[in-house]
Design an enzyme around this catalytic site. Structure first.
Site, mmCIF file in Angstrom:
data_model
loop_
_atom_site.group_PDB
_atom_site.id
_atom_site.type_symbol
_atom_site.label_atom_id
_atom_site.label_comp_id
_atom_site.label_asym_id
_atom_site.label_seq_id
_atom_site.Cartn_x
_atom_site.Cartn_y
_atom_site.Cartn_z
ATOM 1 N N SER A 48 0.834 -1.195 0.000
ATOM 2 C CA SER A 48 0.000 0.000 0.000
ATOM 3 C C SER A 48 0.876 1.255 0.000
ATOM 4 C CB SER A 48 -0.949 -0.074 1.193
ATOM 5 O OG SER A 48 -2.023 0.796 1.034
ATOM 6 N N HIS A 105 -7.428 -5.688 -0.993
ATOM 7 C CA HIS A 105 -6.288 -4.772 -1.019
ATOM 8 C C HIS A 105 -4.999 -5.555 -0.823
ATOM 9 C CE1 HIS A 105 -3.955 -1.225 -0.681
ATOM 10 N NE2 HIS A 105 -3.888 -1.184 0.631
ATOM 11 N N ASP A 157 -8.771 -3.823 -6.434
ATOM 12 C CA ASP A 157 -8.274 -3.254 -5.182
ATOM 13 C C ASP A 157 -8.986 -1.939 -4.916
ATOM 14 O OD1 ASP A 157 -6.662 -1.812 -3.250
ATOM 15 O OD2 ASP A 157 -5.018 -3.174 -3.696
#
Length: 516
Positions: free
Chosen positions: A228, A485, A457
């Site tokens: 991320s 995610h 995502d």
């Protein structure tokens, strides 16, 4: 709904949402990363920085069997390296064998504001594949301003409770003013409690800290896994120190070339895509246990919008003193979009809420905010705002600018668009001027870098991975066709094998490899 840009790996015990945040972080620090590359690349040779690169780490037991902890120092201000220093928390789990030790693998779960030390001790150091843990010392450093590394603090617990419940879909001038005031008060609290560190928590500074740690660990090159927001941190390191870049995996990639407003809109669309995937699964269930109906995705979207409108007018009971209004309910729904394994919990929580019990959605919202059972908040949200508002100029200058952008956000997501647009207003009131700018990251001269993107995502839309992989001179795109995610360790043997092979053998997957 909340106001901070949050991107975090769902591999942590708590999955946290990102749209509730005002997009996601990108950019650089006091000068642009590109302009500072030359000086940063020579940091190790700088006389003023040499004491930091030559310090010794003293390892100690730290409460979790098999892990050691230490503290490293870095300059608070890299432009004044002989001035004040900052203490950063480091943890490691030494390679277990068998097999020859490759080096250290630094891990970061994202955020910004996620605790890397916590991620290491709760997940990576125990749950990464055994062959990886056998041949790497698993290492983490909490970035400056995060968790154990001189954390940014902003609000007392009760103040934060109030803040998380402020209406982020204002219907009139008074509600718009109240929302703006809440952002302003949040920023003032951060300045009051953490004014010294706020100008120095940029991603570029955190990347430079990682290079000091690389040297202290005795590694010639940095091997790194970032999820991320951690992908932006890793890409920034590669930009600053391409010749010291080893095996980098960037999972759930960000696009550093985008301004904050565009990132916010992209992420809004990403959560809409994720919700449509959830809704399609929900309405098709044979058990007929979908609280949003069983006719169509469009109908499910309309049912959720109507329910949020009801909560906006009249919050419901939760079994504790806090009631569930639209803001917290939206937070709960968004939190569940991060991992499809949370969908059953979301269906149950929505069913309960539609019958007057908001406790389930409140629990999901609390997990997003890292609020514990005693009502205390971790510093995640405070660090998140501090990094994001420093890394990029704000999306909006004030409420009028949000009003003008509302149609584009509502087009991106009819369900969440209005709230996400207003959530992006928070950095307009930040007490420290942004020092970063959006820019392409090429990292010419770096070894092959694996960029991982998941097609549905919510927090880091797939097109960001495509873009970052194309920007990086040595980027290799690895695609996971799926929900949720990030991709590593989420059940795809294809993804895991490709990443493990790269980490263990240095062989990057072929260009544009796709997995399910």
């Amino acid at each position: 709904m909340d106001s901070r840009r949050l991107l975090r790996s769902s591999a942590l015990a708590v999955a946290t949402a990102g749209l509730l945040a005002s997009g996601c972080s990108s950019g650089s620090s006091s000068t642009s990363a590109t302009a500072s590359t030359t000086s940063a690349a020579g940091a190790q040779q700088s006389a003023a920085l040499r004491p930091y690169y030559q310090q010794k780490l003293t390892w100690r037991a730290c409460g979790v069997t098999g892990f050691e902890c230490s503290t490293m120092k870095a300059p608070l201000d890299y432009d004044k390296p002989t001035g004040t220093s900052i203490n950063l928390a480091v943890a490691r789990k030494k390679a277990t064998g068998p097999g020859k030790r490759i080096g250290s693998l630094l891990v970061n779960p994202g955020g910004p504001g996620g605790t890397a030390v916590g991620y290491l001790q709760q997940y990576a150091g125990l749950g990464y594949p055994a062959p990886v843990r056998a041949r790497y010392d698993m290492v983490a450093v909490d970035p400056r301003g995060v968790a154990r590394s001189e954390p940014v603090e902003c609000l007392a617990s009760q103040e934060m409770d109030t803040y998380t419940q402020v209406d982020q879909t204002p219907d009139d001038a008074a509600e718009k003013a109240a929302l703006a005031t809440s952002f302003e008060n949040f920023a003032k609290g951060c300045e009051k409690h953490s004014g010294k560190v706020l100008p120095h928590v940029s991603t570029v500074e955190a990347a430079r800290d990682m290079d000091i740690l690389r040297q202290l660990l005795g590694d010639e090159k940095l091997h790194y896994f970032g999820a991320s927001y951690g992908t932006f941190l890793g890409a920034t390191y590669a930009e600053l120190f391409p010749d010291r870049t080893g095996r980098l995996v960037l999972d759930g990639a960000m696009d550093p070339s985008l301004p904050a407003l565009e990132m916010n809109r992209d992420q809004t669309a990403g959560f809409e895509t994720a919700f449509q995937s959830f809704a399609a699964d929900c309405v098709a269930r044979k058990e007929k246990d979908c609280p949003l109906g069983t006719t169509s995705v469009a109908d499910a979207s309309n049912q959720l919008k109507k329910f949020f409108t009801v909560l906006d007018a009249k919050p419901i009971e939760t079994g504790e003193t806090r009631k569930l209004g639209e803001a917290l309910a939206t937070t709960g729904v968004i939190a569940a979009m991060y991992d499809e394994t949370t969908w059953p919990e979301l269906r149950t929580s929505l069913t309960r809420a539609m019958h007057g019990d908001g406790g389930g959605l409140l629990t999901l919202a609390d997990s997003y905010y890292e609020r514990d059972a005693e009502g205390k908040y971790a510093n995640l949200m405070y660090a998140n705002a501090a990094v994001n508002c420093l890394d990029l100029p704000p999306s909006f200058s004030g409420p009028d600018a949000v009003d003008a952008a509302l149609p584009s956000f509502e087009k991106a997501s009819p369900v969440f668009g209005q709230g996400f647009a207003w959530a992006a207003l928070n950095c307009a009131y930040w007490p420290v001027r942004a020092t970063g700018t959006p820019h392409r990251i090429e990292a010419k001269g770096a070894a092959p870098i694996v960029v991982v993107g998941t097609t549905r995502d919510p927090a880091t839309p797939y097109k960001w991975a495509e873009s970052l992989a194309s920007q990086l001179a040595s980027g290799r795109l690895l695609t996971y066709d799926g929900d949720g995610h990030t991709a590593y360790g989420r059940g795809s043997d294809c993804i895991d094998t490709a990443i493990n092979t790269y980490l263990l053998e240095g062989t990057a997957p072929p260009a544009d490899k796709k997995c399910t």
